[in-house]
Design a protein around this motif. Structure first.
Motif, short mmCIF file in Angstrom:
data_model
loop_
_atom_site.label_atom_id
_atom_site.label_comp_id
_atom_site.label_asym_id
_atom_site.label_seq_id
_atom_site.Cartn_x
_atom_site.Cartn_y
_atom_site.Cartn_z
N GLN A 217 0.98 -1.15 0.10
CA GLN A 217 0.18 0.00 0.08
C GLN A 217 0.86 1.25 -0.02
O GLN A 217 2.08 1.20 0.42
CB GLN A 217 -0.85 -0.08 1.21
N THR B 89 -6.85 -4.08 -10.31
CA THR B 89 -7.31 -3.61 -9.04
C THR B 89 -8.69 -2.54 -9.02
O THR B 89 -9.09 -1.88 -7.93
CB THR B 89 -6.10 -2.95 -8.22
N ASN C 104 -9.41 0.66 -6.89
CA ASN C 104 -8.25 0.87 -5.99
C ASN C 104 -6.99 1.68 -6.83
O ASN C 104 -6.18 2.34 -6.47
CB ASN C 104 -7.48 -0.20 -5.40
N THR D 207 -4.77 4.81 -5.93
CA THR D 207 -3.40 4.68 -5.91
C THR D 207 -2.86 5.95 -6.81
O THR D 207 -1.93 6.19 -6.42
CB THR D 207 -3.05 3.14 -6.54
#
Ligand code: GDP
Length: 297
Positions: free
Chosen positions: A197, A226, A229, A233
């Motif tokens: 992360q 993903t 996410n 990100t």
């Protein structure tokens, strides 16, 4: 393959307009609701969907009947154009420094595909432009990462600068850049560490590497699989590093594709390439218009 579900749903949404000489308000409303749901289900960012639907609706309502196109075709055309716009309109080439070397720093979470993508890009520049790249192994936290880059280097016949895992990554980059100067490499790739992360220490390290290397290009590698996410990100990395471009990987997988559709709109940064497989040749320039056509099927 990516986008299968989205393609089918968009086609179904627009099917109801087919054969109609005129699109009623109710038809348009139903169609737009279906398009909205299709995009949300494909993991496209909520705000991006909202803007998209609003624009398409306004354009559809205001559209003059174009010669040769029935109302359904006209709406398909508007959707196609707005999808293209959402993804950035036209392709954006790699930045190039007026004097060698062009420095390209890679960033991204662990497993996103950074190391693989460094190899793909170096391979592409080498085979297409006769470039002489150097790849710097600055991921010292995952010992296998260095071996992986060295293996990729052997495979594509591109040198790798590495100092093992005991040296500070910023120092590795400093020495790697010095070597590139000495050897007259025209491109330098910096393969950086990822984490599972986003964390502060990682971001600070990347910022330090950026300060030292003054990269011409900071490419954020994002795993399209993903979903939402991927967008979060991208935002996190972009806030800290002000990246210059994005590479979306694993578009060959069974991704719903929302990341491809949202990242440009959310971050304002262009998607420059997409990875569509594990082989060194599986890297393509990202063409927003072609991607829109592919999505519409
Ligand atoms: P890093 O941790 O960011 O350096 O990620 P790696 O380069 O090690 O990639 C993680 C895994 O994803 C590896 O198994 C790669 O082969 C795979 N990978 C990378 N890019 C792609 C892609 O575009 N498609 C597919 N299918 N796999 C990919």
């Amino acid at each position: 393959m990516a986008f299968e579900g989205l393609t089918e749903r968009l086609q179904n949404a627009m099917k109801r307009l087919r054969g109609k000489g005129k699109v009623s308000d109710a038809d348009l409303r139903d169609t737009m609701r279906e398009i909205r749901l299709a995009l949300l289900e494909a993991d496209v960012n909520f705000d991006v969907v909202k803007d998209f639907v609003k624009t398409v609706r306004e354009r559809a309502v205001g559209a003059k009947v174009l010669e040769g196109l029935n109302p359904a075709q006209q709406i398909v055309k508007i959707v196609d154009e707005e999808l293209t716009k959402m993804m950035g309109e036209t392709e954006v080439p790699l930045n190039k420094s007026p004097k060698i070397p062009t420095v390209i720093m890679m960033a991204g979470l662990q497993g996103a595909g950074k190391t693989t993508t460094v190899g793909k890009l170096a391979n592409r520049l080498k085979t297409e432009d006769n470039a002489r790249p150097l790849m710097i192994a600055a991921d010292v936290y995952r010992p296998a990462a260095i071996d992986q880059l060295v293996t990729v280097g052997q495979q594509i016949d591109v040198p790798v600068f590495e100092m093992g895992t005991d040296t500070n990554p910023v120092e590795i980059v400093r020495q790697g850049l010095a070597q590139a100067q000495e050897n007259h490499n025209d491109y330098v790739f910096i393969d950086t560490a990822g984490r599972l992360q986003i964390d502060e220490q990682l971001m600070n390290e990347l910022a330090d590497i950026k300060d030292l290397a003054h990269p011409d290009e900071i490419l954020l590698v994002v795993d399209a699989m993903t979903g939402q996410n991927a967008v979060a990100t991208a935002q996190g990395f972009n806030d800290k590093l002000d990246v210059t471009g994005v590479i979306l990987t694993k578009l060959d997988g069974d991704t719903r594709g929302g990341a491809a559709l949202s990242i440009r709109a959310v971050t304002g940064k262009p998607i420059k390439f997409v990875g569509e497989g594990e082989k060194m040749s599986d890297l393509d320039v990202f063409h927003p218009d072609r991607m829109a056509s592919r999505i519409l099927g």
